[in-house]
Enzyme design. Structure first.
Site, short mmCIF file in Angstrom:
data_model
loop_
_atom_site.label_atom_id
_atom_site.label_comp_id
_atom_site.label_asym_id
_atom_site.label_seq_id
_atom_site.Cartn_x
_atom_site.Cartn_y
_atom_site.Cartn_z
N CYS A 148 0.83 -1.21 0.00
CA CYS A 148 0.00 0.00 0.00
C CYS A 148 0.86 1.26 0.00
CB CYS A 148 -0.92 -0.01 1.23
SG CYS A 148 -1.89 1.48 1.38
N CYS B 149 -0.32 4.08 2.20
CA CYS B 149 -0.11 3.89 3.64
C CYS B 149 1.36 4.11 3.99
CB CYS B 149 -0.44 2.46 4.07
SG CYS B 149 -1.94 1.81 3.41
N ASP B 150 2.26 3.57 3.18
CA ASP B 150 3.67 3.47 3.58
C ASP B 150 4.64 4.31 2.73
OD1 ASP B 150 2.87 1.63 5.51
OD2 ASP B 150 3.00 -0.03 4.10
#
Ligand code: NAP
Length: 313
Positions: free
Chosen positions: A135, A138-139
């Protein structure tokens, strides 16, 4: 363990589940919706959404899902934060076992969605959370001004590469064939982006890294045309974007699934092999998989459940 009985249980809190809840609540079915482990579903791990109708400018995925939750709740849906891990669809009322509640229901809509697939090689497991992610939104932040790679050739891979190009120092897209399956508009943006380099006809042989501290330093790639040919690239982050699997583990043996694990529904319908159990969204759709199609299928499932309950109660 709390016992909860409801006319209609909706399992899943993505666009399909929330839309089913809005329609069912407006039909006075007083539905209960169980959220699962990721309330809001896959849209909570995206940023800009440009293709959900009704919004002239890009909106944020988490915001859209929050609006859907509030709308479902305002209409009268009982939302319960729990995870259904087993079911019994062999008799009425149907029983769904959560971690904290046992739900019984006259009708069930399954809208548990799908989740990212992994390569399933041991070095991927070693470095998950230490440089390997599924992701970017997200990261990606952890790889500011660092070189990263994205694996895959579909819409997700191209979107992740474009997103990461605003954060990372460089992005290498690695694809196992020599053409992408992503939409043309996304491909055009990808090819025009000077920070993105593409390596065709290669897949990951091994993820390379250090143990102390645990960190990714690169990838050994092998050619899909001549597997004995390998090359190493230096990257600090690797984003796996190779598709999705339906979340149906808890339904195995209780409802008909296809060979890839998707719930089987007839084309254009939400019915399953169990009368009274319906399925909507990515859990039964391997073709369209869009927020708007999932929402549409959620609406269909609620209308089908309403009809079922009217005839059978
Ligand atoms: P996808 O379309 O199934 O693409 C998966 C990609 O990963 C393919 O290019 C595939 O290669 C590659 N791949 C699969 N297994 C692999 C492996 N073991 N090793 C290396 N490569 C592998 O998945 P997706 O991109 O997640 O998209 C899923 C669905 O969501 C699609 O219907 C897509 O249109 C939709 N989606 C839409 C949007 C949007 O509208 N904005 C955004 C994201 C996703 P091959 O090409 O060789 O098979």
């Amino acid at each position: 363990m709390t016992a909860v009985h409801t006319q209609l249980l909706i399992i899943g809190a993505g666009p399909a589940g929330y839309t089913a809840a809005v329609y069912a609540a407006r039909a006075n079915l007083k539905p209960t919706l169980v959220t699962g482990l990721q309330p809001g579903g896959q849209l909570t791990i995206t940023t800009d959404v440009e293709n959900y109708p009704g919004f002239a400018d890009a909106i944020q995925g988490p915001w859209l899902m929050e609006q859907m939750r509030i709308q479902a709740e305002n209409m009268g849906t009982n939302i319960i934060y729990d995870y259904v891990s087993n079911v019994d669809f062999s008799k009425q009322p149907f029983t769904c076992y959560g971690e904290s509640n046992t739900f019984t229901a006259d009708s069930v809509i399954i809208a548990t969605g799908a989740e990212a697939k992994w390569l399933n090689i041991s070095s991927e497991e070693t470095f998950k959370g230490f440089g390997v992610s599924a992701c970017a939104t997200c990261d990606g932040f952890f790889f500011k001004n660092k070189p990263v790679a994205v694996i895959g050739g579909g819409n997700s891979a191209v979107e992740e590469a474009l997103y990461l190009s605003n954060i990372a120092s460089s992005v290498t897209l690695v694809h196992r064939r020599d053409s992408l399956r992503a939409e043309k508009v996304l491909q055009d943006r990808l090819f025009a982006n000077p920070k993105i380099n593409i390596i065709w006809n290669h897949e990951i042989d091994e993820i390379l890294g250090t143990t102390t501290p645990k960190a990714v330093t690169g990838i050994r790639l092998k050619s899909t045309l001549s597997p004995e040919t390998t090359q190493n690239i230096e990257v600090e982050g690797i984003f796996i974007a190779i598709g999705h699997s339906p979340k149906t583990e808890m339904f195995k043996g209780h409802i008909d699934l296809d060979s890839a694990g998707y719930i089987i529904t007839p084309k254009g319908e939400t019915t399953t092999n169990i009368p009274g159990v319906f399925a909507a969204g990515d859990v039964q759709d391997k073709i369209y998989r869009q927020a708007v199609t999932a929402a549409g299928q959620g609406c269909m499932a609620a209308l089908d459940a309403e009809k079922f309950l009217t005839i059978n109660n």
